[in-house]
Write a protein that holds these residues in place. Structure first.
Motif, mmCIF file in Angstrom:
data_model
loop_
_atom_site.group_PDB
_atom_site.id
_atom_site.type_symbol
_atom_site.label_atom_id
_atom_site.label_comp_id
_atom_site.label_asym_id
_atom_site.label_seq_id
_atom_site.Cartn_x
_atom_site.Cartn_y
_atom_site.Cartn_z
ATOM 1 N N CYS A 1 45.305 35.639 42.380
ATOM 2 C CA CYS A 1 44.321 36.658 42.013
ATOM 3 C C CYS A 1 43.143 35.976 41.336
ATOM 4 O O CYS A 1 43.288 35.398 40.257
ATOM 5 C CB CYS A 1 44.946 37.695 41.080
ATOM 6 S SG CYS A 1 43.760 38.896 40.426
ATOM 7 N N LYS A 2 41.975 36.023 41.957
ATOM 8 C CA LYS A 2 40.833 35.271 41.438
ATOM 9 C C LYS A 2 40.346 35.811 40.096
ATOM 10 O O LYS A 2 39.796 35.060 39.290
ATOM 11 C CB LYS A 2 39.695 35.246 42.455
ATOM 12 C CG LYS A 2 39.055 36.586 42.771
ATOM 13 C CD LYS A 2 37.980 36.402 43.838
ATOM 14 C CE LYS A 2 37.309 37.720 44.208
ATOM 15 N NZ LYS A 2 36.280 37.532 45.264
ATOM 16 N N ASN A 3 40.550 37.078 39.818
ATOM 17 C CA ASN A 3 40.107 37.625 38.535
ATOM 18 C C ASN A 3 40.897 37.033 37.370
ATOM 19 O O ASN A 3 40.341 36.746 36.311
ATOM 20 C CB ASN A 3 40.231 39.158 38.535
ATOM 21 C CG ASN A 3 39.238 39.812 39.465
ATOM 22 O OD1 ASN A 3 38.126 39.314 39.637
ATOM 23 N ND2 ASN A 3 39.638 40.908 40.094
ATOM 24 N N ILE A 4 42.205 36.837 37.594
ATOM 25 C CA ILE A 4 43.023 36.209 36.547
ATOM 26 C C ILE A 4 42.614 34.755 36.368
ATOM 27 O O ILE A 4 42.444 34.266 35.244
ATOM 28 C CB ILE A 4 44.519 36.314 36.897
ATOM 29 C CG1 ILE A 4 44.973 37.775 36.804
ATOM 30 C CG2 ILE A 4 45.355 35.437 35.955
ATOM 31 C CD1 ILE A 4 46.422 37.986 37.165
ATOM 32 N N ALA B 1 39.742 33.290 37.025
ATOM 33 C CA ALA B 1 38.410 33.184 36.426
ATOM 34 C C ALA B 1 38.425 33.562 34.952
ATOM 35 O O ALA B 1 37.706 32.982 34.136
ATOM 36 C CB ALA B 1 37.432 34.070 37.185
ATOM 37 N N THR B 2 39.269 34.514 34.595
ATOM 38 C CA THR B 2 39.357 34.954 33.191
ATOM 39 C C THR B 2 40.018 33.888 32.321
ATOM 40 O O THR B 2 39.633 33.691 31.168
ATOM 41 C CB THR B 2 40.154 36.266 33.096
ATOM 42 O OG1 THR B 2 39.509 37.260 33.883
ATOM 43 C CG2 THR B 2 40.241 36.746 31.651
ATOM 44 N N ARG B 3 40.970 33.167 32.894
ATOM 45 C CA ARG B 3 41.762 32.210 32.117
ATOM 46 C C ARG B 3 41.195 30.795 32.098
ATOM 47 O O ARG B 3 41.574 29.972 31.278
ATOM 48 C CB ARG B 3 43.186 32.177 32.671
ATOM 49 C CG ARG B 3 43.934 33.482 32.489
ATOM 50 C CD ARG B 3 44.500 33.591 31.104
ATOM 51 N NE ARG B 3 45.639 32.676 30.971
ATOM 52 C CZ ARG B 3 45.937 32.013 29.871
ATOM 53 N NH1 ARG B 3 45.162 32.121 28.802
ATOM 54 N NH2 ARG B 3 46.991 31.217 29.828
ATOM 55 N N SER B 4 40.263 30.491 33.031
ATOM 56 C CA SER B 4 39.744 29.129 33.127
ATOM 57 C C SER B 4 38.253 29.149 33.441
ATOM 58 O O SER B 4 37.838 29.745 34.448
ATOM 59 C CB SER B 4 40.498 28.346 34.216
ATOM 60 O OG SER B 4 39.822 27.160 34.545
ATOM 61 N N ASP B 5 37.469 28.482 32.600
ATOM 62 C CA ASP B 5 36.025 28.372 32.852
ATOM 63 C C ASP B 5 35.749 27.642 34.154
ATOM 64 O O ASP B 5 34.787 27.949 34.863
ATOM 65 C CB ASP B 5 35.336 27.626 31.700
ATOM 66 C CG ASP B 5 35.244 28.469 30.444
ATOM 67 O OD1 ASP B 5 35.259 29.711 30.560
ATOM 68 O OD2 ASP B 5 35.152 27.889 29.344
ATOM 69 N N ASN C 1 36.322 30.019 36.894
ATOM 70 C CA ASN C 1 35.246 31.004 36.813
ATOM 71 C C ASN C 1 33.983 30.484 37.491
ATOM 72 O O ASN C 1 33.321 31.199 38.253
ATOM 73 C CB ASN C 1 34.966 31.355 35.355
ATOM 74 C CG ASN C 1 33.935 32.464 35.227
ATOM 75 O OD1 ASN C 1 34.172 33.603 35.636
ATOM 76 N ND2 ASN C 1 32.769 32.133 34.672
ATOM 77 N N TYR D 1 48.670 32.444 34.451
ATOM 78 C CA TYR D 1 49.105 33.838 34.443
ATOM 79 C C TYR D 1 49.820 34.202 33.146
ATOM 80 O O TYR D 1 49.654 35.321 32.634
ATOM 81 C CB TYR D 1 50.049 34.087 35.621
ATOM 82 C CG TYR D 1 49.382 34.489 36.915
ATOM 83 C CD1 TYR D 1 49.578 35.745 37.481
ATOM 84 C CD2 TYR D 1 48.564 33.602 37.598
ATOM 85 C CE1 TYR D 1 48.985 36.104 38.682
ATOM 86 C CE2 TYR D 1 47.955 33.936 38.799
ATOM 87 C CZ TYR D 1 48.164 35.191 39.343
ATOM 88 O OH TYR D 1 47.576 35.542 40.523
#
Length: 481
Positions: free
Chosen positions: A50-53, A55-59, A62, A94
């Motif tokens: 899931c790209k949203n997870i 991107a949220t967890r790693s600059d 992102n 995750y």
């Protein structure tokens, strides 16, 4: 295979949605409904996530996914991260936790590379701590394997927490030219370049380091290379094309050797005839050996025959027959010695694995972990008798020794030094090979130079003790600060 991490919780138990965020997100790892990006790994396997997870967890993710072009990114290719490692990275992104996972040596370094690549600082710290544990528990060759793998994945110019750990680990063991090992030539170059002018504990003298390098290159070039003895390492009686290949492999490594740290006779007899070092470097090394006008500080900086901080181990660490047949017990790391036979009350002596010669200042510490009756700590003359039969020394000590009774001894003479020793004391030996003098410190308090006796040109650290005492040798702490 190496097991990396252990699950902090039992993830095999069925979880109720909404009870644990970590468990809910872990189920999302395998939920195809959330997949909207593909990650193609170095082994050809493509993983979905899931790209949203991400991107949220790693600059880093992102920036990869939501780049300035605003084009929709659906596929990312990774050329240095395999699918085994990427699965672990995804699990960490995750859930901030990792279940038990088995990794090969190659996977292990790739894991750190991936954590470094995605700027996952906490995961990097966890991997380094775990690496320390497996290095301490495993064979010393493991460090060479990991360092060799490291330089294949990272650039030769890189330097980080993992490379520092591996360099320090490999450097603290003597690199024996007679034994083949897992250290690649590129890893050796990396080790040489990163330790040339850095104060790290080092167990191999500069000349032995050069010999080790030459033999490693010969093993690469010459099929079924046989080394009957160490002196034959410098024989170049080969076909001209083989000699040329050896010199070609040596050339990129030469800038990372300091000829000033080699003994005059070793340079003249072994190094110069190889015709690999530029004439100017040889001439400069010779000049520094014979020029009396060189400052004392320059002598201290250039004349010690080892890079970094000398690290000593007890001789029985390498020659276990001494330990087995003469009643010693030496710790697994080679730093601690004690008399093992409870019925033996005789005085026994143990030397270290490194001879000190040439000029320069050498310092090391002896820690009295246990004290029974009397111990002697100091240095002895590495003479021909000792060179031919180390057991003679073990049976009868001689040298220049500080005794726990407060006296300094040499043969049958003694001098009151006003320095009685007790359990827990740290004794520092200060050896000046340029002035041929020595002194001792106890718990940081330095005592006067022992001026009554001059030491010889070849010295080796030594201790004498009885059953019930235990002594540990270590690099001098002030040199590392």
């Amino acid at each position: 295979m190496t097991t990396l991490f252990k699950s902090k919780k039992n993830h095999n138990k069925p979880s109720i949605r909404g009870k644990s965020l970590e468990n809910d997100l872990r189920t999302l790892l395998n939920d195809e409904r959330s997949y909207n990006i593909s990650l193609k790994c170095s082994d050809g396997v493509t993983l979905r996530a899931c790209k949203n997870i991400l991107a949220t967890r790693s600059d880093v993710f992102n920036n990869l996914i939501f780049n300035k072009s605003k084009a929709e990114i659906k596929n990312i290719i990774f050329t240095k991260i395999n699918s085994t490692v990427m699965k672990v990275i995804l699990e960490f992104l995750y859930t901030s936790n990792i279940k038990k996972v088995d990794l090969t040596v190659k996977d292990f370094i790739e894991m750190y590379y991936a954590a470094n690549c995605f700027k996952l600082n906490e995961l990097q710290k966890d991997i380094i701590e775990f690496t320390k544990k497996i290095l301490n528990d495993g064979d010393k060759d493991l460090g060479k394997q990991l360092l060799s793998q490291y330089v294949e994945i990272f650039t030769i110019k890189s330097y980080n927490g993992m490379s520092k750990l591996l360099i320090d680990f490999v450097a603290k063991f003597n690199l024996n030219p007679l034994k083949d090992d897992s250290l690649s030539l590129l890893a050796l170059k990396y080790l040489l370049s990163k330790t040339l002018d850095v104060k790290v504990p080092f167990a191999t003298t500069e000349f032995e380091l050069f010999k080790y390098t030459l033999i490693k290159i010969k093993r690469i070039i010459i099929k079924d290379y046989y080394l009957p003895n160490q002196d034959s390492a410098f024989i170049m009686d080969y076909e001209p094309n083989i000699v040329k290949d050896i010199q070609k492999q040596l050339k990129p490594l030469l800038p990372y050797f300091d000829l000033h740290r080699m003994d005059f006779m070793c340079i003249m007899k072994y190094v110069e005839p190889l015709n690999v070092f530029p004439y100017e470097r040889l001439l400069d090394a010779y000049r520094c050996k014979i020029d009396e006008n060189i400052s004392a500080q320059e002598i201290i900086n250039n004349s010690r025959l080892i890079r970094g901080v000398p690290i000593f181990r007890w001789q029985a660490y390498h020659e276990r027959f001494i330990e087995l047949n003469y009643g010693f017990h030496v710790s697994k790391d080679g730093f601690t010695v004690e008399v093992s036979n409870i019925n033996d009350n005789s005085i026994k002596s143990m030397i270290t694995d490194m001879i000190i010669k040439g000029k320069g200042i050498y310092e090391w510490d002896i820690v009295i972990e246990k004290l029974h009756k009397t111990v002697w700590i100091g240095l002895c003359d590495y003479d021909k008798t000792l060179e031919e039969n180390v057991i003679i020394y073990i049976q009868k000590y001689h040298g220049w020794l500080l005794c726990s009774d407060g006296y300094v001894y040499h043969k049958k003479d003694r001098k009151w030094y006003d320095a009685k020793l007790k359990e827990g004391d740290i004794i520092t030996i200060h050896l000046d090979m340029t002035e041929k003098s020595f002194a001792f410190s106890i718990n940081g308090k330095k005592y006067p130079i022992v001026s009554e006796w001059k030491i010889t040109s070849k010295i080796i650290p030594v201790v004498s003790l009885r059953q019930g005492s235990r002594l540990r040798i270590q690099p001098h702490l002030n040199e590392l600060s």
